[in-house]
Design an enzyme around this catalytic site. Sequence first.
Site, mmCIF file in Angstrom:
data_model
loop_
_atom_site.group_PDB
_atom_site.id
_atom_site.type_symbol
_atom_site.label_atom_id
_atom_site.label_comp_id
_atom_site.label_asym_id
_atom_site.label_seq_id
_atom_site.Cartn_x
_atom_site.Cartn_y
_atom_site.Cartn_z
ATOM 1 N N SER A 262 0.850 -1.196 0.000
ATOM 2 C CA SER A 262 0.000 0.000 0.000
ATOM 3 C C SER A 262 0.879 1.237 0.000
ATOM 4 O O SER A 262 2.061 1.180 0.337
ATOM 5 C CB SER A 262 -0.889 0.019 1.243
ATOM 6 O OG SER A 262 -0.148 0.442 2.385
ATOM 7 N N ASP A 263 0.309 2.378 -0.367
ATOM 8 C CA ASP A 263 1.001 3.638 -0.136
ATOM 9 C C ASP A 263 0.824 4.008 1.338
ATOM 10 O O ASP A 263 0.110 3.340 2.095
ATOM 11 C CB ASP A 263 0.459 4.729 -1.064
ATOM 12 C CG ASP A 263 1.501 5.810 -1.354
ATOM 13 O OD1 ASP A 263 2.408 6.004 -0.526
ATOM 14 O OD2 ASP A 263 1.407 6.457 -2.409
ATOM 15 N N TYR A 264 1.463 5.070 1.749
ATOM 16 C CA TYR A 264 1.564 5.478 3.147
ATOM 17 C C TYR A 264 0.177 5.627 3.790
ATOM 18 O O TYR A 264 -0.609 6.495 3.404
ATOM 19 C CB TYR A 264 2.318 6.800 3.213
ATOM 20 C CG TYR A 264 2.779 7.239 4.578
ATOM 21 C CD1 TYR A 264 4.100 7.043 4.975
ATOM 22 C CD2 TYR A 264 1.920 7.875 5.461
ATOM 23 C CE1 TYR A 264 4.550 7.469 6.215
ATOM 24 C CE2 TYR A 264 2.354 8.297 6.708
ATOM 25 C CZ TYR A 264 3.670 8.089 7.081
ATOM 26 O OH TYR A 264 4.119 8.512 8.320
ATOM 27 N N ALA A 265 -0.114 4.759 4.743
ATOM 28 C CA ALA A 265 -1.365 4.796 5.532
ATOM 29 C C ALA A 265 -2.620 4.576 4.695
ATOM 30 O O ALA A 265 -3.738 4.817 5.166
ATOM 31 C CB ALA A 265 -1.482 6.113 6.300
ATOM 32 N N ALA A 266 -2.469 4.096 3.461
ATOM 33 C CA ALA A 266 -3.620 4.001 2.550
ATOM 34 C C ALA A 266 -4.638 2.960 2.994
ATOM 35 O O ALA A 266 -5.824 3.085 2.672
ATOM 36 C CB ALA A 266 -3.145 3.689 1.133
#
Length: 741
Positions: A262-266
């Site tokens: 995932s991207d950051y905190a997605a």
Amino acid sequence: MSPTDLKKLLNSLTLPEKIGQLVQLSGEFFDTTQNIVTGPVQKLGLNPEMVPLVGSVLNVVGAEKTRKIQQAYLENSSHKIPLLFMADIVYGLKTVYPIPLGMGATWDPNLIRTAYQNTASEAYASGAHVSFAPMVDIVRDARWGRSLESTGEDPVLNASMAAAMVEGFQHNLGKDSGIAACVKHFAAYGAAESGREYNSVDMSEMKLFQDYLPPYKAAVDAGTEMVMTSFNTINGVPVTASSYLLHNILREKWGFEGIIISDYAAVNELIAHGYSSNQSEAAKDAFVAGVDIDMQSSAYANNLDSIITDGQVDESKLNAAVLKVLQLKNKLGLFEDPYRGADKQVESNAILSSEKRELAREVSNKAMVLLKNEKNILPLDSNKKIALIGPYSDEQELLGLWAVHADRNETVTIAEAFREVIPSNRLLVRKGTNITDDVGMLRGLGLSDDVISKNILTKKQAKMEFDSAIEIANKSDVVIFAAGEHTFESGEGGSKTNITLPENQKKLIKAIRKLGKKIILVTINGRPLVLTNIIDDVDAVIVAWFPGTEGGHAIADTILGKTNPSGRLSMTFPYSVGQLPIYYSRLTTGRPETKSTHSSRFTSRYIDSTNDPLFPFGFGLSYSQFNYTDMKLSGDVLHEGEKLTVSVVVSNQSDRDGIETVQMYIQDLFAKVVQPEKLLKSFKKVLVPARSEVTVSFDIDVEMLKYFDNQLHYNFDPGDFKAYVGHDSLHLAEARFVLRA
């Protein structure tokens, strides 16, 4: 470790230990100098017992740092599974190249492959294992701040760059060299509505497959080890929870077997999207869709255990995800050497070496795009008295937002480069004005008042600088004005509705123009700019992008003629912001502006602006003068299984050798799904010696003529086509042919 031993290791892990391998946390969680329970753990809402089990670390680089964290981690690990160190190494680690939008302007995948191979060698010695790059998103709206991370607007050009970047990063990956690539942001993040960061994407599947997916596919075909999901929704579904994109397309259709992260905190943000109702549901939605690693959120760490034990998801799916992580660690040789490549002495020799600087200078040179050169003012006679004015005249902030691990002090400024070759009695340098006077905007970008005060001139200082700039301009033969955007105005979170130069900079340029001085404008920018209201006030324009560590040298090389500019735009420069999104491969309409039988009012046009851009895709001038003549097709009928060859003679009518980027486009004139006016299909960079000519040829086959229809069938229509060859997407010769099945 053998595949058998790897599976034995997997089977020996407890459920929490398996889940830990799918959790990525930032370096602060491994900082022994602070109480992580009352700091980052509390902030993230993470079960502290998970920290010693996590499988990867975010954005920690440096041989000493990575070795220290790895050693401490392994000392407390019962299974001695090493950490993976992943980082944003987007266009250089310590030796920084031009931003990817500038790399795209080189139209030279082979050169960029070498640049990424050099970057990998620095990263390898600094203990990094995975780079969160390349970003291969197609971008057609310059308001989007992350335009700087893309190589442009075209699927063919971006695909060639994507493959080159992956191959450069992963060169000799299994032989104690290279680092793993992580292509991003899958998918279509560059099409965020209104160019606004994190915004939704709504498009037909046909457009998705035809225009936006090819660069990701090229990266997968090149062997990228990882893929990162994008923040956006596509047609109402967040990509981080899209089984259609992550499983059906990426896994099944394309055969991708690597790690999806995932991207950051997605994963947590699935709740904010209004897709998942709570964190447990978000974890399940992302995991079922195919996300293997949860970056910087507590969703997997806090919830996968109960999701598995409650039988909502079979543990076999968890095992498959964990095995992918272990396989990458094994491929990198971490079980044999958990400190892979991290060596302080090797690191000091590898970073910013003279050879790497030389390559960075070459890439920066080839990324420069000359947009205007009135009366051949360039290359500049070095005997002239030069006033170098502007906020970027002696500024080290030439790296752009995503050079997060670089040392700005290693950057060669424009003034420093000119001082090496121009005597002090012929070079006067003044800042003249701030990069921007918009303090409110800088605050909105997260800069503190203390930082702003150190970078913004007071009113008294600003007047003195302005007056001093006018004074030295008056004393000079020619003015070089180094203008541009603030570093924080582009990149992630840098979306803008006004993409012109700041008003204070334009005011100074116009004041200098009133003196009757010749002005060479150099722009430092992370996106296409609207230059319409300044273009007539200057005699030459060089787009330097954020040019990197050796940017100052490259700018001086170009202006003084040490190098001959060969950069070509990989993204359209609009005439006005109201045209956005704008791109060359537009569709015709039923009432085209120039060919309709209707009166001009009732055609597809603006009443207050031209339809055409200020500078088109593929455009760029040279100090050489190229002419195209004698375009030929080897035949006028193409049969399936055969090829046609289109050729053109490119002559250099100047006394200087030059590199020309010859571009070949195709138009399907009558198709069952309306096709663009033209589509780039191939390009070649050719050296054309002075006062000589070369013949450039391209093959056309049926594969080039296929497209996705509304049912996602990939096929062609027999009928009429045009082939175009020329200097850019607007200046083209054409020939017609027929495709017969």
